[in-house]
Each structure stands twice: as C-alpha cells, then as structure tokens.
Design an enzyme around this catalytic site. Structure first.
Site, short mmCIF file in Angstrom:
data_model
loop_
_atom_site.label_atom_id
_atom_site.label_comp_id
_atom_site.label_asym_id
_atom_site.label_seq_id
_atom_site.Cartn_x
_atom_site.Cartn_y
_atom_site.Cartn_z
CE1 TYR A 162 75.82 61.43 50.11
CE2 TYR A 162 75.94 63.41 48.75
CZ TYR A 162 75.72 62.80 49.98
OH TYR A 162 75.41 63.58 51.08
N GLY A 175 81.68 66.15 50.55
CA GLY A 175 82.86 66.90 50.98
C GLY A 175 84.14 66.13 50.75
CG ASP A 217 91.65 67.85 56.32
OD1 ASP A 217 90.82 67.99 55.39
OD2 ASP A 217 91.32 67.62 57.49
CG ASN A 249 91.09 73.30 64.29
OD1 ASN A 249 91.50 74.40 64.66
ND2 ASN A 249 90.39 72.50 65.08
CG ASP A 255 85.71 66.74 55.06
OD1 ASP A 255 84.94 66.74 54.09
OD2 ASP A 255 85.38 67.15 56.19
#
Length: 257
Positions: A100, A107, A6, A11, A109
């Site tokens: 959406y 995104g 990820d 990070n 994630d």
C-alpha cells in the site's frame, strides 16, 4: 485463554479462544465514551453469563479502528487482566507484506481479515467486509496485501436516505418480495438491497478484471449472510474471519515464537 477484541465503528466483537477453538463470542455496540471501569463491569457480566472469569484470560489481542478506544481497552487489560495487550498496528508481525502507498493507513481490521483469509485458503482472494463501511481487500496468490476499496456501509446509506428525503420513512433492512416494488417501504428496501448487491458485484468484477485473476471471494461482517445470497460474485461467508485473524496474528507475536 486468549481474549480477542475487534472494535469497529458500530459494533465491537469479542471472542474467547482456548488454543485454536473459539469457545464463545459476543457482538456489542461500540461506545467510545464508556470508561475503563464501565467496560470492565460490562465484560464481566458477559463472562459471568457463560461461566467465564477474568482470571481465565492469559492474553489479549485488539484490533481497533476507533482511536479513543485503544487507550480505554489498554487500561482495561492492565487494571483487570493484569497484562499488556497486543494491538494490531505498526510494529506487530502479521506475516503479510502490505503493498500500500502508506501501509500505516490500512485499517487494522482489513489486515486482520486478509491474514485470516490467506492462512485458510493460500490463494488469491477478495475479502468483502460488511461493516459501518464496506471494505474490499485484494490478497495476491503470494500472500501480499495489494489494496482495495472502501464504500459507505448499507446502514449509512439507509440512514442518509431517511434523513435527506423528507417524505421517506426509516425502514427495516430486508430483502423485498420483488425488485419492482408496489409500495414505498418495499421500494426503499429494493433500492437498498439490490443497489447494494449491485455495488458489491460491480466492484468485485472490476477488481478481477484489473488484476487479471480469478480470486476466491469471501464475505464477512454483520450483513454478509443477508446480501451474499443475492450476490453473483461472493463464494463463501465466514462470520468469524476477523476473530480468526486476531488469533493467528497473536500466534505470530507471542513470546518464544
């Protein structure tokens, strides 16, 4: 074994799975200027410290919000793992309708978190992810991704305060001893900590009112533990939500299923 990656703006988190068991995970700084070979050396050293080897990796799935990194990690997988990775994005099966305006804009994630949360709870949910940006994602009771909100992350807010206010120092983020602080450092910590908790609770409450529902609120990301203790709306903390979501999406896309 399955390697899940990820990539966030600040990070990158890596996890190694055997089946549904997370064997090891690592959190490292995202560096988009590293080459394929540099990443290979870096990951090889992480593996070696835990007695894992590149030959153990049979598949890789990647979630990435830093576009230049996708090409680098695909090259890493092809050269060193001898495989083509799965990349969360258009064309991959998530098992979740994305309601959406432009689904491609969401995104990776955020989708991964939503998939993991719904797979675990099977009810309406709000997922709050404390990353470089703090994201709020609403999942319906039918397992639909309905949308959400994006706010500047706490680290961005703290850095902006330091850079734009000449007399204010850079401070470590922590919960101050009291809200009405008695010195400048604690005053900044109070504003950052409780201001951010207020932001989270305010957005979550407004989402609940707008949806006319009472979703479970799950927090994830680096600062989830620190902030959730003071929040009035966060119900659970799941530090491995994104890694679990990648494992679940991999299972929905691997050959033969």
């Amino acid at each position: 074994m399955l390697l899940v990656i990820d990539v966030g703006n600040t990070n990158t988190v890596l996890g190694l799975y055997r089946g549904s068991d997370l064997l090891r995970d690592w959190r490292v700084t995202t560096d988009k200027v590293r080459t394929v070979d540099e990443y290979a050396i870096f990951i090889h050293n992480l593996f070696r410290l835990s007695d894992f080897h590149f030959s153990d990796i049979k598949d890789v799935i990647i979630s990435c919000v830093v576009p230049p990194m996708i090409h680098t990690l695909e090259g890493l997988c092809q050269q060193y793992f001898k495989l083509k990775p799965y990349v969360v994005g258009p064309g991959i099966k998530t098992g979740m309708p994305i309601l959406y305006d432009t689904p491609r804009e969401v995104g990776a994630d955020r989708i991964v978190n939503a998939v993991a949360a719904y797979e675990k709870k099977h009810r309406s949910l709000i997922v709050v992810d404390f990353g470089t940006a703090t994201t709020f994602d609403y999942i319906s009771a039918r397992g639909e991704y309905l949308g959400g909100a994006i706010a500047p992350g706490l680290g961005i807010s703290a850095e902006a305060l330091f850079e734009r206010a000449s007399k204010l120092p850079r401070v470590e983020f922590s919960r101050p001893p009291q809200v009405i602080a008695k010195n400048t450092v604690n005053s900044m910590q109070s504003g950052l900590f409780y201001g951010y908790v207020g932001l989270v609770d305010g957005i979550v409450q407004r989402m609940k009112q707008e949806a006319k529902d009472d979703p479970l609120v799950i927090a994830t990301g680096g600062l989830a533990g620190a902030l959730s203790a003071a929040s009035q709306t966060i119900n659970e903390i799941d530090p491995y939500l994104t890694l679990e979501g990648l494992r679940i999406i991999y299972g929905r896309n691997r050959p033969g299923l």
